[in-house]
Scaffold this motif. Structure first.
Motif, PDB file in Angstrom:
ATOM      1  N   GLN A 139      36.025  28.806  55.054  1.00  0.00           N
ATOM      2  CA  GLN A 139      36.085  30.084  54.369  1.00  0.00           C
ATOM      3  C   GLN A 139      36.690  29.876  52.992  1.00  0.00           C
ATOM      4  N   PRO A 140      35.871  30.050  51.947  1.00  0.00           N
ATOM      5  CA  PRO A 140      36.377  29.790  50.611  1.00  0.00           C
ATOM      6  C   PRO A 140      37.391  30.843  50.173  1.00  0.00           C
ATOM      7  N   GLU A 141      38.323  30.428  49.356  1.00  0.00           N
ATOM      8  CA  GLU A 141      39.281  31.350  48.757  1.00  0.00           C
ATOM      9  C   GLU A 141      38.591  32.057  47.615  1.00  0.00           C
ATOM     10  N   TRP A 142      38.767  33.350  47.530  1.00  0.00           N
ATOM     11  CA  TRP A 142      38.168  34.119  46.451  1.00  0.00           C
ATOM     12  C   TRP A 142      39.172  34.264  45.326  1.00  0.00           C
ATOM     13  N   SER A 143      38.679  34.174  44.112  1.00  0.00           N
ATOM     14  CA  SER A 143      39.537  34.401  42.951  1.00  0.00           C
ATOM     15  C   SER A 143      39.815  35.897  42.832  1.00  0.00           C
ATOM     16  N   GLN A 197      36.740  37.805  41.752  1.00  0.00           N
ATOM     17  CA  GLN A 197      35.760  37.994  42.822  1.00  0.00           C
ATOM     18  C   GLN A 197      36.180  39.134  43.745  1.00  0.00           C
ATOM     19  N   ARG A 198      37.444  39.201  44.057  1.00  0.00           N
ATOM     20  CA  ARG A 198      37.924  40.257  44.942  1.00  0.00           C
ATOM     21  C   ARG A 198      37.748  41.633  44.310  1.00  0.00           C
ATOM     22  N   ALA A 228      34.016  42.435  44.304  1.00  0.00           N
ATOM     23  CA  ALA A 228      33.567  42.700  45.680  1.00  0.00           C
ATOM     24  C   ALA A 228      34.042  44.059  46.167  1.00  0.00           C
ATOM     25  N   GLY A 248      28.038  40.236  39.099  1.00  0.00           N
ATOM     26  CA  GLY A 248      28.734  39.519  40.167  1.00  0.00           C
ATOM     27  C   GLY A 248      27.918  38.376  40.728  1.00  0.00           C
ATOM     28  N   TRP A 272      28.966  34.401  40.385  1.00  0.00           N
ATOM     29  CA  TRP A 272      29.329  33.648  41.580  1.00  0.00           C
ATOM     30  C   TRP A 272      28.145  33.249  42.428  1.00  0.00           C
ATOM     31  N   GLU A 326      30.844  28.880  46.620  1.00  0.00           N
ATOM     32  CA  GLU A 326      32.102  28.513  47.252  1.00  0.00           C
ATOM     33  C   GLU A 326      33.030  28.007  46.165  1.00  0.00           C
ATOM     34  N   HIS A 327      34.109  28.724  45.957  1.00  0.00           N
ATOM     35  CA  HIS A 327      35.010  28.472  44.850  1.00  0.00           C
ATOM     36  C   HIS A 327      35.587  27.060  44.855  1.00  0.00           C
TER      37      HIS A 327
END
Length: 183
Positions: free
Chosen positions: A97-101, A104-105, A108, A142, A146, A151-152
């Motif tokens: 599970q990639p970490e979102w910047s 991105q959050r 989203a 968006g 991305w 995947e960050h």
């Protein structure tokens, strides 16, 4: 059918449910069709005494309704539930599970809100139809930033692709050598 104890006694809701369950078993076994099931189940719900209920099962084999507080016939054992796959370790889940910047959050979170607001504004007549371009633009931005499947922290994706391509080349070369030797 065996003789019903005290056929003049009034029946309870539990006994009606037992009769409906038994009738459903007979329908699923093919002993009665859907029309007859409907007729008999209507008569079961209208029945007041054990005698009226037992008349509905006179021409059917077991199962019959259970009277007098006894529990219904045991149901067939259900198939064992499929186990839910669990990850091997908690680190494995974190790796997939990639970490979102923060950007991105924010995007989203905003995309569904902007879509809902635009649709509400158009539906109420507060704004004209060009408002729909705002959520479309936000979604496009968006996706452009991305992209699908982004995947960050996936720095090794290209390396894995290169390694796999080299494996295929090695397999191809080995196959060609084998073909030359077989000639």
């Amino acid at each position: 059918m065996t003789e019903v104890p005290s056929p003049q006694l009034r029946i309870s809701d539990r006994e009606r449910e037992s009769a409906l369950h038994a009738l459903g078993e007979h329908m699923s076994a093919g002993r009665i069709d859907i029309d007859e099931f409907g007729e008999r189940s209507a008569r079961i719900t209208a029945a007041k005494t054990r005698g009226e209920l037992s008349e509905l099962f006179a021409d059917l084999p077991v199962p019959h309704p259970v009277f007098g507080g006894a529990t219904a016939a045991p149901e067939p054992a259900a198939a064992a539930p499929m186990p839910v796959p669990q990850p091997a370790a908690s680190g494995e889940v974190a790796a997939r599970q990639p970490e979102w910047s923060p950007g991105q959050r924010v995007v989203a979170a905003l995309i569904p809100l902007v879509w809902i607001a635009a649709i509400a504004l158009i539906a109420t007549g507060t704004a004209g139809w060009p408002v729909i371009f705002a959520p479309i633009a936000l979604t496009a931005v968006g996706r452009a930033l991305w992209g699908k499947g982004f995947e960050h922290h996936d720095h090794h994706r290209h390396d894995r692709h290169r390694e796999r391509r080299e494996e295929f080349r090695a397999m191809r070369d080995e196959h060609r050598r084998q073909r030359r030797l077989d000639r």
